[in-house]
Design an enzyme around this catalytic site. Sequence first.
Site, PDB file in Angstrom:
ATOM      1  N   ARG A 170      19.570  20.659 -56.743  1.00 25.29           N
ATOM      2  CA  ARG A 170      19.032  19.498 -56.033  1.00 25.29           C
ATOM      3  C   ARG A 170      18.230  19.939 -54.813  1.00 25.29           C
ATOM      4  NH1 ARG A 170      19.395  14.946 -59.263  1.00 25.29           N
ATOM      5  NH2 ARG A 170      21.526  14.511 -59.898  1.00 25.29           N
ATOM      6  N   HIS A 214      18.770  -3.022 -49.667  1.00 26.77           N
ATOM      7  CA  HIS A 214      19.184  -4.384 -49.291  1.00 26.77           C
ATOM      8  C   HIS A 214      19.747  -5.231 -50.432  1.00 26.77           C
ATOM      9  CE1 HIS A 214      16.877  -2.933 -45.920  1.00 26.77           C
ATOM     10  NE2 HIS A 214      17.443  -3.858 -45.170  1.00 26.77           N
ATOM     11  N   HIS A 235      21.302   5.123 -40.374  1.00 21.32           N
ATOM     12  CA  HIS A 235      20.492   4.751 -39.215  1.00 21.32           C
ATOM     13  C   HIS A 235      20.466   5.814 -38.128  1.00 21.32           C
ATOM     14  CE1 HIS A 235      19.826   0.959 -41.074  1.00 21.32           C
ATOM     15  NE2 HIS A 235      19.127   0.534 -40.068  1.00 21.32           N
ATOM     16  N   SER A 239      19.364  13.907 -49.939  1.00 22.36           N
ATOM     17  CA  SER A 239      20.665  13.698 -49.350  1.00 22.36           C
ATOM     18  C   SER A 239      21.436  15.022 -49.218  1.00 22.36           C
ATOM     19  CB  SER A 239      21.412  12.685 -50.220  1.00 22.36           C
ATOM     20  OG  SER A 239      22.768  12.721 -49.941  1.00 22.36           O
ATOM     21  N   TYR A 269      30.293  10.029 -61.081  1.00 24.32           N
ATOM     22  CA  TYR A 269      30.691  11.227 -61.833  1.00 24.32           C
ATOM     23  C   TYR A 269      32.204  11.313 -61.977  1.00 24.32           C
ATOM     24  CZ  TYR A 269      25.984  13.183 -60.890  1.00 24.32           C
ATOM     25  OH  TYR A 269      24.638  13.415 -60.802  1.00 24.32           O
ATOM     26  N   GLN A 290      24.558   1.771 -44.323  1.00 25.38           N
ATOM     27  CA  GLN A 290      23.676   1.302 -43.260  1.00 25.38           C
ATOM     28  C   GLN A 290      23.972   2.031 -41.943  1.00 25.38           C
ATOM     29  OE1 GLN A 290      24.146  -2.896 -42.554  1.00 25.38           O
ATOM     30  NE2 GLN A 290      22.069  -3.135 -41.765  1.00 25.38           N
ATOM     31  N   LEU A 317      13.028   4.944 -49.808  1.00 24.60           N
ATOM     32  CA  LEU A 317      13.884   4.686 -50.977  1.00 24.60           C
ATOM     33  C   LEU A 317      15.263   4.177 -50.586  1.00 24.60           C
ATOM     34  CD1 LEU A 317      16.333   6.877 -51.776  1.00 24.60           C
ATOM     35  CD2 LEU A 317      14.414   8.341 -52.326  1.00 24.60           C
ATOM     36  N   TYR A 318      15.645   4.411 -49.309  1.00 28.92           N
ATOM     37  CA  TYR A 318      16.994   4.011 -48.876  1.00 28.92           C
ATOM     38  C   TYR A 318      17.065   2.553 -48.430  1.00 28.92           C
ATOM     39  CZ  TYR A 318      21.380   6.622 -48.389  1.00 28.92           C
ATOM     40  OH  TYR A 318      22.629   7.161 -48.588  1.00 28.92           O
ATOM     41  N   GLY A 364      16.770  10.688 -54.634  1.00 29.49           N
ATOM     42  CA  GLY A 364      17.661  10.513 -53.485  1.00 29.49           C
ATOM     43  C   GLY A 364      18.627  11.673 -53.314  1.00 29.49           C
TER      44      GLY A 364
END
Length: 603
Positions: free
Chosen positions: A109, A372, A191, A514, A339, A187, A368-369, A510
């Site tokens: 990744r 909502h 942030h 991440s 998974y 969220q 992409l995050y 993502g």
Amino acid sequence: MKKTILFYLLLNISIFSCFGLDPCCVQPCQNRGVCLSKGSDSYECDCTRTGFYGENCTIPELSTRIKSFLKPSPNLVHHILTHYKWIWDIINNISFIRDAIMRYVLTSRANLIDSPPTFNSDYDYKSWEAYSNLSYYTRTLPPLPKHCPGGTTALPAAKDVVQKVLLRKRFTPDPQGTSLMFAFFAQHFTHQFFKSDLKKGPAFTKSLGHGVDLSHIYGETLEKQHKLRLFKDGKLKYQVVDGEVYPPLVKDVQVEMHYPPHVSEQQRFAVGHEAFGLVPGLMMYATLWLREHNRVCDIMKQEHPDWDDERIFQTTRLILIGQTIKIVIEDYVQHLSGYHFKLKFDPELLFNQKFQYQNRIAAEFNTLYHWHPLMPDAFHIQNQVYSFPQFLFNNSIVTEHGISNLVESFTKQTAGRISGGWNLPPAVQGMATKVLEQSRQMRYQSLNAYRKRFNMRPYMSFQDLTGDKELALELEKLYGHVDAVELYSGLLVEKPRPNAVFGETMVEMGAPFSLKGLMGNPICSPEYWMPSTFGGKVGFDIVNSASLKKLVCLNVKGPCPIVSFKVPDIQFPSLTNVNASSDPAGHRGINPTVLLKERSSEL
Ligand SMILES: *[C@@H]1O[C@H](CO)[C@@H](O)[C@H](O)[C@H]1NC(C)=O
Ligand SMILES: *[C@@H]1O[C@H](CO)[C@@H](O)[C@H](O)[C@H]1NC(C)=O
Ligand SMILES: *[C@@H]1O[C@H](CO)[C@@H](O)[C@H](O)[C@H]1NC(C)=O
Ligand SMILES: *[C@@H]1O[C@H](CO)[C@@H](O)[C@H](O)[C@H]1NC(C)=O
């Protein structure tokens, strides 16, 4: 590729013929080859280390051929990881196999992320400015050069996209059983590094730490941090309400927070991130981490009675960073991935690998995050139902129900499914329009360009993208050609994987961002990752045994509430209907799909 070129040609014939067009505008170089223009009629593709050669980097080298033959598709890998539980139960128990798989997950990744970073929204070629100016989010794919046609001119109005394909028709619950406890964690956690500096524009960030620095707890400047600190035993300032600890009031600590005028002085809580007064879910997590910080300070003080306030504060901050990463990998990503393979946070897995301990947040990761669709239509807390307007900027919900009850209520309420289209709550449609407008302002490449960048095949048709006839038709009316579909709207309308919250692209894009961001943290590097960094064995153990459950249970009075990122199977609360019975027990044993069917037959 031919189709894309044709598409641009058709749209931009006039521009093509009026100016000598940059030959790189049609993006002739494939497989991540770099295009260099040489006047208006010739170009060169740099195929260095792409594994391909030829004029347009299209001919695979032998080793590339073998690798691509052996490499299973992302969807197959996903299928294997989410099925055959009995095999995974065995593998999870054999530590050297588990380690090898985890190492593979991390490296495969993280290798997809350029490190050091390359482009930003103003530089589509490598430059020192793009590398060194930390005020920019980086870019994974360079912006379409300003002098190139295409991009924004031919796109449908952002508002129309939101209304036709994104806006919720009726609440679709996440079949993975994601809880609001997860939604608010997402969220709260993100942030700290998604903090666009809108004074400068969407390409810029105020969060110069570019990763897990806990600036959302401690403030992004030293000045704010100092205002939030007690300067005694390393602790943060707090207030006590009904015998429990909560964040201090703005009037007492004088830090900037965003509250609308109607919020009374007594309800203006002050925390590291100025926007966390927005929803009680954020303030709940801010309160939990505040309590955790002060709890760990007490332990450090006991371990090191000789240490001053500063040393205890700094060491505790490192411990909380470690706990955060541990919880994010082993609770949060574990849940999200679906998974059966048990993920593991162990920095040592990378010590014998090529890995750069640095990170730069990408604008595309921020885009992409915007998850909502997770938000329900109303919030069920104990036996009350709050609508969006009642819930927003309402800290009295936090103190009135208390942290324990909030945790339990949020754990019991199912969040919405993110991919699949038509599930964006109307209350946040303005935000979605803005995301699209900002992506255009930053001249993002298309969804299909991003799919290729992350080793996925481009979608061939709208049906291929959505798996749904009606949605495909609406999209076609908007975009005309599937190659024109934008990143953000594409991610939200993509067909979800079976019983999953996301489609393929969200996960395949993502996860690299991440995992690179989490493992690229300095505390994961060989020089940092040792007990002494965390105040000795006691602190190191706190990091290595952290979990969502402990974060909650060690920081609430009384019995430990039900706490999980997944709604417990035995009990699903009423999902959306504000008028529905607010007693969750009334819905015991009903799974959300059944509930949804019932609701749709009602309508
Ligand atoms: C390389 O791409 C250009 C532009 O798309 C095309 O005209 C040319 O034929 C391609 N060359 C090869 C060898 O495929
Ligand atoms: C395998 O894991 C289970 C629980 O995950 C545990 O109860 C069992 O003891 C483990 N077996 C071995 C051989 O480690
Ligand atoms: C980063 O770039 C922006 C926009 O060009 C500029 O305003 C800012 O001064 C730069 N920051 C630094 C530290 O050079
Ligand atoms: C805020 O929440 C309280 C319950 O704690 C509720 O009584 C009040 O009406 C809410 N405020 C607004 C503005 O909706």
